[in-house]
Write a protein that holds these residues in place. Structure first.
Motif, PDB file in Angstrom:
ATOM      1  N   UNK A 684       0.899  -1.391   0.133  1.00  9.28           N
ATOM      2  CA  UNK A 684       0.218  -0.079   0.006  1.00  9.28           C
ATOM      3  C   UNK A 684       0.700   1.297   0.052  1.00  9.28           C
ATOM      4  N   UNK A 685       0.255   2.368  -0.776  1.00 10.14           N
ATOM      5  CA  UNK A 685       1.029   3.633  -0.568  1.00 10.14           C
ATOM      6  C   UNK A 685       0.609   4.375   0.810  1.00 10.14           C
ATOM      7  N   UNK A 686       1.863   4.864   1.399  1.00  9.01           N
ATOM      8  CA  UNK A 686       1.771   5.432   2.502  1.00  9.01           C
ATOM      9  C   UNK A 686       2.679   6.936   2.608  1.00  9.01           C
ATOM     10  N   UNK A 687       2.261   7.822   3.637  1.00 12.11           N
ATOM     11  CA  UNK A 687       2.994   9.010   3.777  1.00 12.11           C
ATOM     12  C   UNK A 687       3.998   8.821   4.844  1.00 12.11           C
ATOM     13  N   UNK A 688       5.344   9.443   4.673  1.00 10.40           N
ATOM     14  CA  UNK A 688       6.211   9.176   5.582  1.00 10.40           C
ATOM     15  C   UNK A 688       6.870  10.500   5.836  1.00 10.40           C
ATOM     16  N   UNK A 689       7.559  10.870   7.149  1.00 14.62           N
ATOM     17  CA  UNK A 689       8.407  12.056   7.141  1.00 14.62           C
ATOM     18  C   UNK A 689       9.728  11.742   6.488  1.00 14.62           C
ATOM     19  N   UNK A 690      10.065  12.845   5.711  1.00 19.31           N
ATOM     20  CA  UNK A 690      11.458  12.785   5.189  1.00 19.31           C
ATOM     21  C   UNK A 690      12.631  13.397   5.928  1.00 19.31           C
ATOM     22  N   UNK A 691      12.217  14.152   6.860  1.00 17.92           N
ATOM     23  CA  UNK A 691      13.239  15.001   7.721  1.00 17.92           C
ATOM     24  C   UNK A 691      12.572  15.364   9.180  1.00 17.92           C
ATOM     25  N   UNK A 692      13.105  15.698  10.230  1.00 13.09           N
ATOM     26  CA  UNK A 692      12.989  16.102  11.511  1.00 13.09           C
ATOM     27  C   UNK A 692      13.780  17.347  11.911  1.00 13.09           C
ATOM     28  N   UNK A 693      13.176  18.406  12.546  1.00 15.59           N
ATOM     29  CA  UNK A 693      13.840  19.497  12.958  1.00 15.59           C
ATOM     30  C   UNK A 693      13.602  19.549  14.293  1.00 15.59           C
ATOM     31  N   UNK A 694      14.717  19.880  15.306  1.00 14.46           N
ATOM     32  CA  UNK A 694      14.437  20.187  16.662  1.00 14.46           C
ATOM     33  C   UNK A 694      14.881  21.948  16.785  1.00 14.46           C
ATOM     34  N   UNK A 695      13.724  22.506  17.208  1.00 13.84           N
ATOM     35  CA  UNK A 695      13.680  23.756  17.395  1.00 13.84           C
ATOM     36  C   UNK A 695      13.736  24.469  18.695  1.00 13.84           C
ATOM     37  N   UNK A 696      14.556  25.170  19.193  1.00 17.75           N
ATOM     38  CA  UNK A 696      14.562  25.736  20.608  1.00 17.75           C
ATOM     39  C   UNK A 696      13.405  26.680  20.579  1.00 17.75           C
ATOM     40  N   UNK A 697      12.613  26.803  21.803  1.00 21.06           N
ATOM     41  CA  UNK A 697      11.317  27.578  21.876  1.00 21.06           C
ATOM     42  C   UNK A 697      11.678  28.106  23.599  1.00 21.06           C
ATOM     43  N   UNK A 698      11.030  29.554  23.551  1.00 19.89           N
ATOM     44  CA  UNK A 698      10.987  30.215  24.573  1.00 19.89           C
ATOM     45  C   UNK A 698       9.540  30.259  25.109  1.00 19.89           C
ATOM     46  N   UNK A 699       9.351  30.008  26.435  1.00 21.47           N
ATOM     47  CA  UNK A 699       7.776  29.997  26.900  1.00 21.47           C
ATOM     48  C   UNK A 699       7.588  31.329  27.574  1.00 21.47           C
ATOM     49  N   UNK A 700       6.361  31.870  27.815  1.00 25.12           N
ATOM     50  CA  UNK A 700       6.311  33.099  28.810  1.00 25.12           C
ATOM     51  C   UNK A 700       6.534  32.942  30.031  1.00 25.12           C
ATOM     52  N   UNK A 701       6.634  31.959  30.896  1.00 26.83           N
ATOM     53  CA  UNK A 701       7.061  31.830  32.146  1.00 26.83           C
ATOM     54  C   UNK A 701       8.671  31.823  32.351  1.00 26.83           C
ATOM     55  N   UNK A 702       9.195  31.778  31.111  1.00 29.76           N
ATOM     56  CA  UNK A 702      10.861  32.006  31.368  1.00 29.76           C
ATOM     57  C   UNK A 702      11.353  30.622  30.930  1.00 29.76           C
ATOM     58  N   UNK A 703      10.549  29.591  30.611  1.00 32.97           N
ATOM     59  CA  UNK A 703      11.123  28.216  30.656  1.00 32.97           C
ATOM     60  C   UNK A 703      11.447  28.026  29.238  1.00 32.97           C
ATOM     61  N   UNK A 704      12.774  27.158  28.728  1.00 26.96           N
ATOM     62  CA  UNK A 704      13.101  27.293  27.473  1.00 26.96           C
ATOM     63  C   UNK A 704      13.187  25.686  27.172  1.00 26.96           C
ATOM     64  N   UNK A 705      12.755  25.316  25.944  1.00 26.40           N
ATOM     65  CA  UNK A 705      12.705  23.813  25.746  1.00 26.40           C
ATOM     66  C   UNK A 705      13.033  23.850  24.169  1.00 26.40           C
ATOM     67  N   UNK A 706      12.787  22.557  23.735  1.00 24.74           N
ATOM     68  CA  UNK A 706      12.725  22.264  22.365  1.00 24.74           C
ATOM     69  C   UNK A 706      11.426  21.702  21.670  1.00 24.74           C
ATOM     70  N   UNK A 707      11.259  21.824  20.510  1.00 19.95           N
ATOM     71  CA  UNK A 707       9.936  21.322  19.921  1.00 19.95           C
ATOM     72  C   UNK A 707      10.546  20.491  18.573  1.00 19.95           C
ATOM     73  N   UNK A 708       9.870  19.160  18.441  1.00 18.61           N
ATOM     74  CA  UNK A 708      10.515  18.519  17.345  1.00 18.61           C
ATOM     75  C   UNK A 708       9.276  18.717  16.262  1.00 18.61           C
ATOM     76  N   UNK A 709       9.612  19.058  14.954  1.00 18.43           N
ATOM     77  CA  UNK A 709       8.643  19.076  13.738  1.00 18.43           C
ATOM     78  C   UNK A 709       9.121  18.073  12.858  1.00 18.43           C
ATOM     79  N   UNK A 710       8.182  17.470  12.087  1.00 21.90           N
ATOM     80  CA  UNK A 710       8.495  16.664  10.910  1.00 21.90           C
ATOM     81  C   UNK A 710       8.093  17.315   9.722  1.00 21.90           C
ATOM     82  N   UNK A 711       9.079  16.974   8.630  1.00 25.36           N
ATOM     83  CA  UNK A 711       8.843  17.432   7.356  1.00 25.36           C
ATOM     84  C   UNK A 711       8.303  16.332   6.354  1.00 25.36           C
ATOM     85  N   UNK A 712       7.041  16.154   6.101  1.00 31.91           N
ATOM     86  CA  UNK A 712       6.529  14.883   5.302  1.00 31.91           C
ATOM     87  C   UNK A 712       6.807  15.247   4.051  1.00 31.91           C
TER      88      UNK A 712
END
Length: 790
Positions: A684-712
């Motif tokens: 069967x045909x399927x859709x798969x991610x070709x790349x992943x990106x990890x991006x740093x983010x700052x939140x309003x309470x001063x906490x910083x972290x990372x968020x992962x995004x997929x590029x399909x």
């Protein structure tokens, strides 16, 4: 019909078409002078059941006909001698000689074949020569053949056998529905005794809702649709239930690893009225319960099916039928915690069908047969969750319920008019009242006396659908026979009215004694849609109507083919090529699903088009100790939506380039049979991610972290590994004084192929890239079952 009151050009065309159709029906009556008619029913000599599609041949002239869907036949010829041969697979042939010099009525009884070897014949229940009929892309299946094919857990299954035919695909293990010539599961019109069944699957498609022991006839139409069928684009699966033994009580049952079933039929009054009742239930939940940890709660799953049918010969010309079916699947989970506090929770997921039908058959005269059909059908799924807890004197209650359903109430008239052996005319009309409820959500919560309630109900939508049709199967010469028909439809919803006029045509040309050439064209319209969630499918698909925003689905299909008999007519070979275009298909927009409650369903979808084309090869042997078939399909199926995949064309999820099936049934001894199947299909045909990106983010309470995004990548731009497996079954029959017992052992996925069920991306560790992992579902699965007949 309401469209007679329509104004404008559409109403004018529909009225003209209907008047022209009825004129064509009655014109052939002028040719009745000096002609006489022989008519009657063809029935099983043992049970009294009407036999569908019995081939009737006048051996003097070579002309013939067949019984209709209720066992009725009619032959009109000038005054002459007739020598008729009645033939039907699994039955002894019967001959009748008569000098026809007046109208006559004669019922015919056919005797079942005396040996098992004669009864084990594959696919066609009709002995009508495939070179003779105008219909193409149509396969009839005997219930005996369906029972002979190896089955998962020993559960005989109609839909699984259909998936072994060219042009018919499964979506894969764990996916409900079947896919015909590039179409979706909603584009299949599934009829049980003429009543639509909206969801034909149990356990996410592993089993169908049809109990084979209660069935009389199964017919699949993939193309070249006669005008009497309408409302879907891809196929018609027409299933008839048995009527019940008119002479004596009989029955059949089976005990398997996960389910048992029982069918009982017999006379209410001999040769006047009969009944049949059939039931099936799984007991996975009951068997698993002793092994569960009661402290962790109780969870389970089961499904059941119940069929019933009554039939009554009111008079020699009138017959009444009342039939019903209900079936349901349910997952449930119950937990209790009496530790420091008290907590009870219950959750469930259920879905099921309810159908009922009342039919009245009447022989108006020897050339005109009427069937009046009133039906009701309902499909619904619901999700529920409840929780009650008490902690340190504080009480909390929570209840959620979500449901969706579709209901139909229908009235239909069908006429069979047979003026002579050169014409078989069918005409009629249907009215359907649809009621849709795509979703209704209720949330109730109560915390420490404060209530918080939420009701979000999509409005129930009522729609009216009407249709009229006429078709004629006409013999133009000894070599040329055509089926010409047209269907006119109308659909009204929320002040919007859609109409369609659908021409249909099929032609057969006998090139030689063993070779015939065929071609067909069908224009189809579908006024209802199925919203399908991608991914691993629960039965949460929503049936919705066409609206002012969503147009009806439309298709055009052409097919050409050739059929040849070889090996002294014991083997049939056919090849067909088809091309189909589809318009106004719908899909969820990116990220949308049925779960969202912020807007109506028609704002969550996008419309597009599709096409499908391919070649089908079918080699079929249906007589002798070794029976079976080989099927191969080479096919393409594509979709294109302006708001998906950047507007570019992409493969349909179930686009399958190669599909190959082998079925063999061998009678080792009169009481011992071996059967095996092997299937192969492109992944069967399927859709798969070709790349992943990890991006740093700052939140309003001063906490910083990372968020992962997929590029399909492109939609359905990758394919799973090919699917293939072998199944084997061995059956032994033992005669008893009261009947017979059949012991069966079978192996599903006999060589333990790890077929892909689902693919996911596993996250990498310590900066390593992730890896794709494949989930497989079924290893080799042995099963045993015991079937008994009395």
């Amino acid at each position: 019909m309401s469209f007679f009151f329509l104004k404008g050009e559409t109403g004018k065309k529909l009225r003209l078409l209907v008047l022209l159709g009825f004129a064509l029906v009655w014109l052939p009556m002028a040719s009745y002078a000096q002609k006489f008619t022989l008519s009657g029913y063809v029935r099983d000599a043992k049970t009294g059941e009407n036999l569908i599609g019995v081939a009737i041949l006048n051996s003097i002239t070579g002309q013939g006909t067949a019984t209709n869907a209720y066992g009725f036949y009619s032959i009109t010829v000038p005054k002459d001698s007739l020598k008729l041969v009645f033939s039907y697979v699994g039955y002894e042939r019967s001959t009748m000689s008569v000098f026809l010099n007046k109208d006559m009525e004669q019922n015919v009884l056919l005797t079942p074949a005396s040996t098992q070897l004669e009864a084990v014949e594959i696919v066609n229940t009709r002995e009508e020569d495939v070179r003779e009929t105008t219909r193409m892309s149509t396969i009839n299946m005997s219930v005996a053949q369906i029972k002979s094919v190896p089955a998962l857990f020993g559960e005989v299954d109609v839909l699984k056998v259909l998936q072994l035919l060219p042009g018919v695909q499964s979506g894969g293990e764990g996916t409900s529905g079947f896919y015909v010539r590039g179409g979706g599961p909603d584009q299949n019109l599934i009829l049980l005794d003429g009543t639509p069944v909206y969801n034909a699957s149990h356990l996410f498609g592993f089993f169908s809702v049809f109990n084979a022991e209660a069935l009389n006839n199964v017919e699949l139409v993939k193309g070249g649709f006669p005008a009497r069928y309408g409302g879907r684009l891809s196929s018609v699966l027409d299933i008839s239930m048995k009527e019940g033994n008119m002479n004596e009580v009989d029955g059949e049952g089976s005990i398997g690893l996960i389910a048992s079933r029982l069918t009982v039929g017999g006379p209410i009054k001999k040769d006047v009225a009969s009944f049949i009742f059939s039931g099936r239930r799984t007991y996975i939940d009951i068997l698993a319960r002793p092994f569960m940890n009661k402290e962790e709660g109780v969870a389970g799953y089961y499904f059941y099916d119940l069929n019933g049918k009554l039939n009554w010969k009111v008079s020699p010309k009138d017959r009444l039928y009342l039939s019903a079916y209900t079936g349901y699947d349910e997952f449930y989970n119950k937990m209790e915690d009496n530790g420091s506090g008290r907590q009870n929770s219950r959750a469930g997921l259920g879905w099921g069908n309810l159908t009922s039908a009342f039919r009245w058959n009447r022989i108006i005269n020897q050339r005109l047969f009427l069937n009046t059909h009133l039906t009701y059908t309902k499909y619904q799924f619901d999700i529920s969750s409840e929780e009650e807890s008490t902690y340190q004197g504080d009480r909390y209650d929570y209840r959620l319920k979500y449901l969706s359903n579709i209901r139909d109430l229908s009235a239909k008239l069908d006429f069979d008019f047979i003026p002579n052996l050169n014409h078989y005319i069918r005409f009629g009309g249907q009215y359907v009242h649809h009621q849709f409820q795509p979703g209704a959500l209720q949330v109730r919560s109560n915390s420490d006396g404060e209530a918080d309630n939420l009701d979000v109900n999509t409005k129930k939508t009522n729609a009216q659908e009407v249709g009229v049709y006429i078709e004629d199967d006409v013999r133009l010469s000894e070599r040329v026979k055509v089926n010409l028909g047209v269907r006119a439809n109308g659909f009204g919803v929320n002040g919007e009215f859609y109409s369609s006029i659908e021409p249909r045509a099929s032609v057969r040309f006998i090139a030689t004694d063993k070779l015939s050439l065929k071609a067909s064209y069908a224009n189809m319209t579908q006024f209802i849609h199925l919203l399908t969630n991608s991914g691993i499918g629960l039965p949460t698909d929503l049936w919705v109507p066409s609206t002012e925003k969503i147009k009806p689905q439309r298709s055009n299909q052409v097919a050409i083919g050739a059929t040849r008999t070889i090996a002294d007519d014991k083997v049939e070979f056919s090849v067909e090529a088809y091309y189909k275009t589809m318009h106004n298909l719908i899909e969820y927009k990116e990220g949308a699903s049925f779960i969202g409650i912020s807007s109506n369903w028609d704002t969550k979808v996008t419309t597009g088009k599709g096409d499908a084309y391919g070649l089908e090869f079918f080699l079929h042997k249906k007589v002798g100790r070794t029976n079976g078939w080989i099927g191969y399909t080479l096919a393409w199926s594509n979709r294109q939506f302006a708001e998906l995949n950047q507007g570019k064309e992409f493969p349909y999820r179930y686009d399958r380039r190669h599909d190959f099936e082998v079925v063999v049934i061998h009678q080792l001894k009169p009481n011992l049979s071996l059967s095996a199947t092997w299937v192969y299909g492109t992944g069967n045909s399927i859709t798969l991610p070709e790349a992943r990106y990890v991006v740093g983010e700052a939140f309003p309470d001063g906490y910083t972290g990372t968020q992962t995004y997929s590029d399909y990548g492109s939609r359905n731009g990758y394919r799973m590994a090919a699917y293939h497996r072998a199944d084997i079954s061995l059956s032994h029959t033992k005669k008893k004084s009261w009947g017979e017992v059949v012991n069966n052992i079978s192996f599903y996925n006999a060589y333990n192929r790890k077929n892909p069920y689902y693919i996911y991306l596993q996250s990498g560790y310590d900066g390593e890239p992730g890896k794709f992992k494949q989930i497989s579902l079924f290893p080799i699965l042995p099963s045993v079952s015991k079937t008994f007949k009395f």
